[in-house]
Design a protein around this motif. Structure first.
Motif, mmCIF file in Angstrom:
data_model
loop_
_atom_site.group_PDB
_atom_site.id
_atom_site.type_symbol
_atom_site.label_atom_id
_atom_site.label_comp_id
_atom_site.label_asym_id
_atom_site.label_seq_id
_atom_site.Cartn_x
_atom_site.Cartn_y
_atom_site.Cartn_z
ATOM 1 N N ASP A 199 0.829 -1.213 0.000
ATOM 2 C CA ASP A 199 0.000 0.000 0.000
ATOM 3 C C ASP A 199 0.862 1.263 0.000
ATOM 4 O O ASP A 199 0.539 2.258 -0.655
ATOM 5 C CB ASP A 199 -0.916 0.028 1.237
ATOM 6 C CG ASP A 199 -2.115 -0.908 1.096
ATOM 7 O OD1 ASP A 199 -2.404 -1.357 -0.028
ATOM 8 O OD2 ASP A 199 -2.771 -1.183 2.123
ATOM 9 N N LEU A 202 2.130 2.149 -3.392
ATOM 10 C CA LEU A 202 1.124 2.866 -4.205
ATOM 11 C C LEU A 202 1.107 4.358 -3.843
ATOM 12 O O LEU A 202 1.105 5.228 -4.717
ATOM 13 C CB LEU A 202 -0.283 2.302 -3.966
ATOM 14 C CG LEU A 202 -0.546 0.828 -4.267
ATOM 15 C CD1 LEU A 202 -2.001 0.491 -3.934
ATOM 16 C CD2 LEU A 202 -0.237 0.495 -5.729
ATOM 17 N N THR A 300 -6.716 -8.081 2.000
ATOM 18 C CA THR A 300 -6.042 -7.207 1.035
ATOM 19 C C THR A 300 -5.065 -7.998 0.157
ATOM 20 O O THR A 300 -4.881 -7.680 -1.010
ATOM 21 C CB THR A 300 -5.312 -6.030 1.721
ATOM 22 O OG1 THR A 300 -4.391 -6.527 2.658
ATOM 23 C CG2 THR A 300 -6.300 -5.102 2.412
ATOM 24 N N TYR A 304 -4.919 -7.914 -3.922
ATOM 25 C CA TYR A 304 -3.692 -7.691 -4.701
ATOM 26 C C TYR A 304 -3.441 -8.841 -5.676
ATOM 27 O O TYR A 304 -3.025 -8.641 -6.810
ATOM 28 C CB TYR A 304 -2.486 -7.534 -3.773
ATOM 29 C CG TYR A 304 -2.226 -6.106 -3.324
ATOM 30 C CD1 TYR A 304 -1.878 -5.120 -4.239
ATOM 31 C CD2 TYR A 304 -2.312 -5.746 -1.988
ATOM 32 C CE1 TYR A 304 -1.623 -3.816 -3.844
ATOM 33 C CE2 TYR A 304 -2.058 -4.444 -1.576
ATOM 34 C CZ TYR A 304 -1.713 -3.479 -2.515
ATOM 35 O OH TYR A 304 -1.460 -2.185 -2.113
ATOM 36 N N ASN A 430 -4.367 3.395 -0.268
ATOM 37 C CA ASN A 430 -4.108 1.949 -0.235
ATOM 38 C C ASN A 430 -4.810 1.253 -1.394
ATOM 39 O O ASN A 430 -5.417 1.913 -2.242
ATOM 40 C CB ASN A 430 -4.566 1.387 1.111
ATOM 41 C CG ASN A 430 -6.039 1.667 1.346
ATOM 42 O OD1 ASN A 430 -6.890 1.292 0.540
ATOM 43 N ND2 ASN A 430 -6.366 2.365 2.421
ATOM 44 N N CYS A 431 -4.754 -0.067 -1.404
ATOM 45 C CA CYS A 431 -5.298 -0.831 -2.525
ATOM 46 C C CYS A 431 -6.806 -0.613 -2.703
ATOM 47 O O CYS A 431 -7.329 -0.725 -3.819
ATOM 48 C CB CYS A 431 -4.968 -2.317 -2.375
ATOM 49 S SG CYS A 431 -5.485 -3.032 -0.800
ATOM 50 N N TRP A 434 -7.245 2.547 -4.545
ATOM 51 C CA TRP A 434 -6.811 2.278 -5.921
ATOM 52 C C TRP A 434 -7.971 1.716 -6.744
ATOM 53 O O TRP A 434 -8.217 2.132 -7.869
ATOM 54 C CB TRP A 434 -5.629 1.300 -5.862
ATOM 55 C CG TRP A 434 -4.806 1.192 -7.095
ATOM 56 C CD1 TRP A 434 -4.723 2.096 -8.122
ATOM 57 C CD2 TRP A 434 -3.914 0.123 -7.427
ATOM 58 N NE1 TRP A 434 -3.836 1.647 -9.066
ATOM 59 C CE2 TRP A 434 -3.319 0.433 -8.655
ATOM 60 C CE3 TRP A 434 -3.548 -1.075 -6.803
ATOM 61 C CZ2 TRP A 434 -2.390 -0.399 -9.286
ATOM 62 C CZ3 TRP A 434 -2.619 -1.900 -7.415
ATOM 63 C CH2 TRP A 434 -2.053 -1.575 -8.638
#
Ligand SMILES: [Zn+2]
Length: 457
Positions: A199, A202, A300, A304, A430-431, A434
């Motif tokens: 994260d 990113l 998470t 991913y 974070n993801c 995103w």
């Protein structure tokens, strides 16, 4: 290698980290170190008096011994402050009673315990303008060396800014005897640094929170070694638990260095914060921080994995073209926040955090182009950083921590909703953010719950 060489390895790494820290001056991790507590105290607080702070369990476990050792070293001690409450947890009213006592004590607190005792003592000490010593009794979380204390206030778990302890003393003889589930929780809190690191990569790329390379190294350089022996953690193996404790303390030192918990927490922690604030209980008890974080870590990691196995440059091209269609206006987000959090104490917080991270279409386009133009390197970097979700699950399970949401009382449908709520909890990119930016929530998060998805049951 002799049996205890790993203590020296640990000490060398921790010593190196300490040079970057303002609050913590000394950390001792070893065997039979309780007997050194007098010397340790005198070194950090010469000519001061001491007051042991513990709960009934940790007082019996180590607090009484700490008191005896301090007295034997000629240190004048106050009557110990021992919490004796059946529902003791990190809540403001427990800070208040300790603060009152410290205000009239004129002594340096020596907190004997793990997460709760340490958080309460950390904040109460700072409120009376005093530093303190932490004597850790379990490898259960990464808060020993971190600045800030996680305390429930007005029915919301919040982080209050306050300095880390001046000294941390760990006796592995005590930690090895801690309940398995406590050290298991610490293992889950530590393995969380794998997706948390992804994260941060990113956030670094889009420029919201650039990586602090020193703090990054403190957490990430030895992370794979620290989590390599979950069976050892579960069976009380000294080396495995020493490395676990080292990893947790190093994570705290990294937060202290960077002055942000970004170094040790990403979206996986937001699942835990969400469930904290929903006052989630399972079998009558709130699952520990580490247990919730562990499930968040699998959640998470699964996301991913989905991204890395299905995306390519054309994914970004399509997302850039779709910005006008997918763009969510502030009015839309605000309405959603009201639906999701309107009745909870979190509403003002999530509104503030979401307002901070709200971006207009031109900024969204800049980000997506950055992701697109750096995709090959980004994909390589994320792949190297991450572990497959199933592997993370196996490691967490081997440490005897919950590896599935059901084990902490979270149904799949609730987990699916939790991805969306966790995204809105905090500014920290974070993801989950995103996926929102890409306009691909259904294709990524929701697909995890459909046929052949990771969470398909
Ligand atoms: Zn944590």
């Amino acid at each position: 290698m002799s049996a205890s060489d790993f203590y020296q390895e640990t000490a060398a790494r921790v010593e190196k980290a300490l040079q970057y820290c303002d609050d913590t001056q000394a950390v001792v991790i070893g065997e039979q170190t309780l007997e050194q507590v007098g010397v340790f105290f005198k070194r950090l607080f010469p000519n001061e008096r001491a007051i042991v702070v513990a709960d009934v369990t940790t007082f019996a476990l180590a607090g009484k011994r700490v008191l005896e050792e301090l007295a034997a070293a000629g240190i004048s001690t106050d009557e110990p402050f021992v919490y004796n409450e059946p529902d003791m947890h990190a809540e403001m009213r427990f800070v208040d009673v300790l603060k009152e006592r410290l205000a009239v004590a004129d002594a340096i607190p020596v907190a004997v315990g793990s997460g709760t005792v340490n958080d309460l003592c950390k904040y109460a000490s700072s409120l009376v303008g005093r530093s303190y010593i932490a004597v850790g009794t379990a490898a259960s979380m990464d808060g020993y060396a971190s600045f800030g204390a996680s305390i429930e206030y007005n029915e919301c778990k919040q982080t209050f800014s306050c300095p880390a302890p001046r000294g941390i003393l760990i006796d592995m003889d005590v930690v090895c005897k801690a309940p398995i589930k406590m050290n298991a929780a610490g293992f889950a809190d530590l393995i969380a640094k794998i997706p948390a690191g992804a994260d941060w990569i990113l956030a670094d790329l889009i420029g919201t929170e650039p990586i602090d390379t020193i703090a990054w190294s403190l957490v990430q350089d030895s992370l794979r070694d620290w989590v390599a022996n979950p069976e050892g953690v579960a069976s009380g193996d000294r080396k495995a638990l020493t490395f676990l404790m080292e990893g947790l303390i190093m994570s705290g030192l990294a937060m202290q260095k960077a002055k942000t918990s970004r170094t040790a927490s990403g979206a996986e922690h937001q699942f835990s914060h969400l469930w904290d604030n929903q006052h989630h209980k399972f079998n009558g008890e709130a699952p520990s921080h580490g247990f919730k974080v562990g499930v968040g870590t699998v959640a998470t990691s699964a996301l991913y994995e989905r991204i890395l196995s299905t995306w390519n440059e054309s994914t970004f091209d399509a997302a850039i073209i779709a910005i006008p269609d997918n763009f969510r206006s502030w009015a839309t987000i605000e309405k959603e926040l009201e639906e999701n959090f309107g009745n909870s104490g979190l509403y003002e917080t999530v509104k503030r955090e979401c307002a901070k991270k709200f971006v207009e279409p031109n900024e969204l386009e800049r980000r997506l182009k950055l992701f697109r133009n750096n995709w090959v390197e980004l994909k390589t970097r994320l792949s190297k950083q991450l572990m497959p979700a199933a592997e993370i699950q196996e490691l967490i399970a081997a440490a005897k921590a919950p590896a599935t949401p059901e084990e902490i009382g979270i149904e799949r449908t609730r987990l699916q909703k939790s991805y969306a709520l966790a995204q809105q909890l905090r500014y920290r990119y974070n993801c989950l953010d995103w996926m929102q930016d890409m306009g691909l929530w259904e294709e990524t998060v929701d697909s995890l719950f459909q046929a052949n998805g990771f969470w398909c049951s």
